[in-house]
Scaffold this motif. Structure first.
Motif, short mmCIF file in Angstrom:
data_model
loop_
_atom_site.label_atom_id
_atom_site.label_comp_id
_atom_site.label_asym_id
_atom_site.label_seq_id
_atom_site.Cartn_x
_atom_site.Cartn_y
_atom_site.Cartn_z
N ARG A 213 0.74 -1.43 0.06
CA ARG A 213 0.62 0.22 -0.19
C ARG A 213 0.63 1.10 0.09
N ILE A 214 0.81 2.23 -0.72
CA ILE A 214 1.38 3.30 -1.18
C ILE A 214 0.42 4.25 -0.08
N VAL A 215 0.79 5.26 0.61
CA VAL A 215 0.49 5.98 1.87
C VAL A 215 0.94 7.26 2.09
N ARG A 216 0.02 8.12 2.45
CA ARG A 216 1.72 9.00 2.68
C ARG A 216 0.08 10.22 3.87
N GLY A 217 0.90 11.52 3.97
CA GLY A 217 0.67 12.29 4.89
C GLY A 217 2.03 13.62 5.44
N SER A 218 0.78 14.42 5.83
CA SER A 218 1.76 15.58 6.67
C SER A 218 1.89 16.12 7.61
N ALA A 219 2.40 16.56 8.29
CA ALA A 219 2.05 17.33 9.50
C ALA A 219 2.95 18.46 10.44
N SER A 220 3.01 19.32 10.59
CA SER A 220 3.05 20.34 11.56
C SER A 220 2.98 20.19 12.59
N ALA A 221 3.82 20.26 13.87
CA ALA A 221 4.12 19.99 15.20
C ALA A 221 6.04 21.16 15.65
N PRO A 222 5.82 21.31 17.29
CA PRO A 222 7.07 21.96 17.38
C PRO A 222 8.00 21.26 17.71
N THR A 223 7.90 20.66 17.60
CA THR A 223 9.81 19.45 17.34
C THR A 223 9.43 19.01 16.17
#
Length: 159
Positions: A5-15
């Motif tokens: 399975r090809i999965v993907r994601g992105s996110a922002s955080a403090p570290t």
């Protein structure tokens, strides 16, 4: 044979690590221990781009993956790309990954060049490549991660 399975994601955080963990959560695989492998697609494996992973087994087990990963401190842009090609419908194939503080076109171009170079090393008649790209902006004072992974099968016990 199994499914990749090809999965993907992105996110922002403090570290940096929190941003990576959140990107894995967006891809549906943050509760597993990732085991990286090089980039060969086994014969008869089905490759499916699913976006977010379904439940792949109990928390804490291991998942075999090929991973494209970028984390940047804002301001900036994190981009990750994973491309693949194979011989015929069910023959062997290759994954290639590229990532960095770049735009989507740059990482996609690098993946396509890598697939071409990898194909030149083998005596396979590889077909047209496919790819998935994840890109996200990092705001000042935050970290942003972008990931695209090929997840081989389901989880397996780690102990």
């Amino acid at each position: 044979m199994g499914t990749i399975r090809i999965v993907r994601g992105s996110a922002s955080a403090p570290t940096e690590m929190a941003a990576y963990d959140a990107a894995l959560a967006a891809a549906g695989i943050c509760n597993y221990n990732l085991v990286p492998v090089s980039s060969v697609i086994p014969e008869d494996a089905e490759v499916r781009a699913v976006g977010t992973a379904p439940d792949l087994g109990p928390v804490g087990e291991k998942l075999t993956v090929v991973e494209a990963r970028a984390t940047v401190a804002g301001p900036g842009r994190a981009s990750a790309a994973l491309g693949w090609t194979r011989e015929g419908e069910s023959g062997p194939g290759l994954f290639y990954e590229a990532a960095g503080e770049a735009d989507a076109d740059d990482v996609r171009r690098r993946v396509r060049e890598g697939l071409e170079a990898g194909g030149d090393l083998r005596e396979w008649d590889l077909g047209e490549p496919d790819d998935r790209v994840e890109t996200a902006s990092a705001e000042p004072g935050t970290y942003t991660s972008a990931v695209v992974l090929a997840v081989y099968g389901e989880s397996e016990p780690i102990l």
